[in-house]
Motif scaffolding. Sequence first.
Motif, PDB file in Angstrom:
ATOM      1  N   ARG A  98       4.803  11.268 -10.188  1.00  0.00           N
ATOM      2  CA  ARG A  98       3.741  10.550 -10.900  1.00  0.00           C
ATOM      3  C   ARG A  98       3.786   9.061 -10.574  1.00  0.00           C
ATOM      4  NH1 ARG A  98       3.856   7.078 -14.486  1.00  0.00           N
ATOM      5  NH2 ARG A  98       5.995   7.483 -15.132  1.00  0.00           N
ATOM      6  N   LEU A  99       4.971   8.468 -10.634  1.00  0.00           N
ATOM      7  CA  LEU A  99       5.120   7.045 -10.361  1.00  0.00           C
ATOM      8  C   LEU A  99       4.794   6.731  -8.904  1.00  0.00           C
ATOM      9  CD1 LEU A  99       5.864   4.246 -11.388  1.00  0.00           C
ATOM     10  CD2 LEU A  99       8.267   4.798 -10.952  1.00  0.00           C
ATOM     11  N   PHE A 100       5.271   7.578  -7.998  1.00  0.00           N
ATOM     12  CA  PHE A 100       4.978   7.381  -6.578  1.00  0.00           C
ATOM     13  C   PHE A 100       3.466   7.400  -6.334  1.00  0.00           C
ATOM     14  CE2 PHE A 100       4.073   9.039  -2.335  1.00  0.00           C
ATOM     15  CZ  PHE A 100       4.744   8.122  -1.546  1.00  0.00           C
ATOM     16  N   ASN A 101       2.795   8.404  -6.873  1.00  0.00           N
ATOM     17  CA  ASN A 101       1.344   8.509  -6.695  1.00  0.00           C
ATOM     18  C   ASN A 101       0.612   7.328  -7.317  1.00  0.00           C
ATOM     19  OD1 ASN A 101       1.262  10.856  -5.139  1.00  0.00           O
ATOM     20  ND2 ASN A 101       1.460  12.145  -6.950  1.00  0.00           N
ATOM     21  N   GLN A 102       1.076   6.871  -8.474  1.00  0.00           N
ATOM     22  CA  GLN A 102       0.477   5.703  -9.130  1.00  0.00           C
ATOM     23  C   GLN A 102       0.611   4.466  -8.234  1.00  0.00           C
ATOM     24  OE1 GLN A 102       2.045   4.877 -13.054  1.00  0.00           O
ATOM     25  NE2 GLN A 102       1.592   2.705 -12.836  1.00  0.00           N
ATOM     26  N   LEU A 103       1.803   4.252  -7.694  1.00  0.00           N
ATOM     27  CA  LEU A 103       2.032   3.091  -6.830  1.00  0.00           C
ATOM     28  C   LEU A 103       1.251   3.211  -5.516  1.00  0.00           C
ATOM     29  CD1 LEU A 103       5.855   2.634  -7.432  1.00  0.00           C
ATOM     30  CD2 LEU A 103       3.985   1.184  -8.284  1.00  0.00           C
ATOM     31  N   LEU A 104       1.144   4.419  -5.008  1.00  0.00           N
ATOM     32  CA  LEU A 104       0.370   4.656  -3.792  1.00  0.00           C
ATOM     33  C   LEU A 104      -1.099   4.344  -4.044  1.00  0.00           C
ATOM     34  CD1 LEU A 104       0.896   5.669  -0.925  1.00  0.00           C
ATOM     35  CD2 LEU A 104       0.456   7.972  -1.720  1.00  0.00           C
ATOM     36  N   ASP A 105      -1.621   4.787  -5.171  1.00  0.00           N
ATOM     37  CA  ASP A 105      -3.010   4.496  -5.521  1.00  0.00           C
ATOM     38  C   ASP A 105      -3.234   2.982  -5.676  1.00  0.00           C
ATOM     39  OD1 ASP A 105      -3.639   7.176  -5.476  1.00  0.00           O
ATOM     40  OD2 ASP A 105      -3.555   7.427  -7.664  1.00  0.00           O
ATOM     41  N   GLU A 106      -2.281   2.308  -6.324  1.00  0.00           N
ATOM     42  CA  GLU A 106      -2.381   0.854  -6.502  1.00  0.00           C
ATOM     43  C   GLU A 106      -2.392   0.136  -5.149  1.00  0.00           C
ATOM     44  OE1 GLU A 106       0.816  -0.504  -9.000  1.00  0.00           O
ATOM     45  OE2 GLU A 106       0.111   0.697 -10.712  1.00  0.00           O
ATOM     46  N   SER A 107      -1.529   0.579  -4.233  1.00  0.00           N
ATOM     47  CA  SER A 107      -1.451  -0.097  -2.936  1.00  0.00           C
ATOM     48  C   SER A 107      -2.704   0.162  -2.094  1.00  0.00           C
ATOM     49  CB  SER A 107      -0.201   0.318  -2.180  1.00  0.00           C
ATOM     50  OG  SER A 107      -0.302   1.652  -1.738  1.00  0.00           O
ATOM     51  N   GLU A 108      -3.325   1.331  -2.268  1.00  0.00           N
ATOM     52  CA  GLU A 108      -4.584   1.607  -1.550  1.00  0.00           C
ATOM     53  C   GLU A 108      -5.687   0.707  -2.048  1.00  0.00           C
ATOM     54  OE1 GLU A 108      -5.212   5.798  -2.061  1.00  0.00           O
ATOM     55  OE2 GLU A 108      -3.870   6.304  -0.410  1.00  0.00           O
TER      56      GLU A 108
END
Length: 130
Positions: free
Chosen positions: A117-127
């Motif tokens: 969940r955290l990884f996907n959240q950070l990935l979405d933020e960086s995109e």
Amino acid sequence: MELPIKLSEQSREPIYHQIEHQIKALIASGQLEAGTSLPSIRALSKDLEVSVITTRRAYQNLEYEGFIKTLQGKGTFVADINVSLKKEIKEDTVANALRKAIGTAYQHNYSKKEVKRLFNQLLDESEGES
């Protein structure tokens, strides 16, 4: 030329390995192109505040592996390495960073689901920043 190398005295990885891995990553990412002049062993050891012996060992290992070449009386330069090796180094660098992050998450008792969940959240933020 000052190289963007960050050393960690808290790391279990020896300092010369940290220097090697970061120079390899700079070469693989294209930040250091073939033919680029590198700082002398003395200059780099001064910039990084490490011994000349430590820096020399990193440079010797990099030269042995074909990442840099030293020309007597001219200096040390980035060697021309093939694309597949660059790709392999980039993947290893990212994989090691992710392994470290996962290890940190597990030390803080995160579950696999929470890490994802955290990884996907950070990935979405960086995109969103791209």
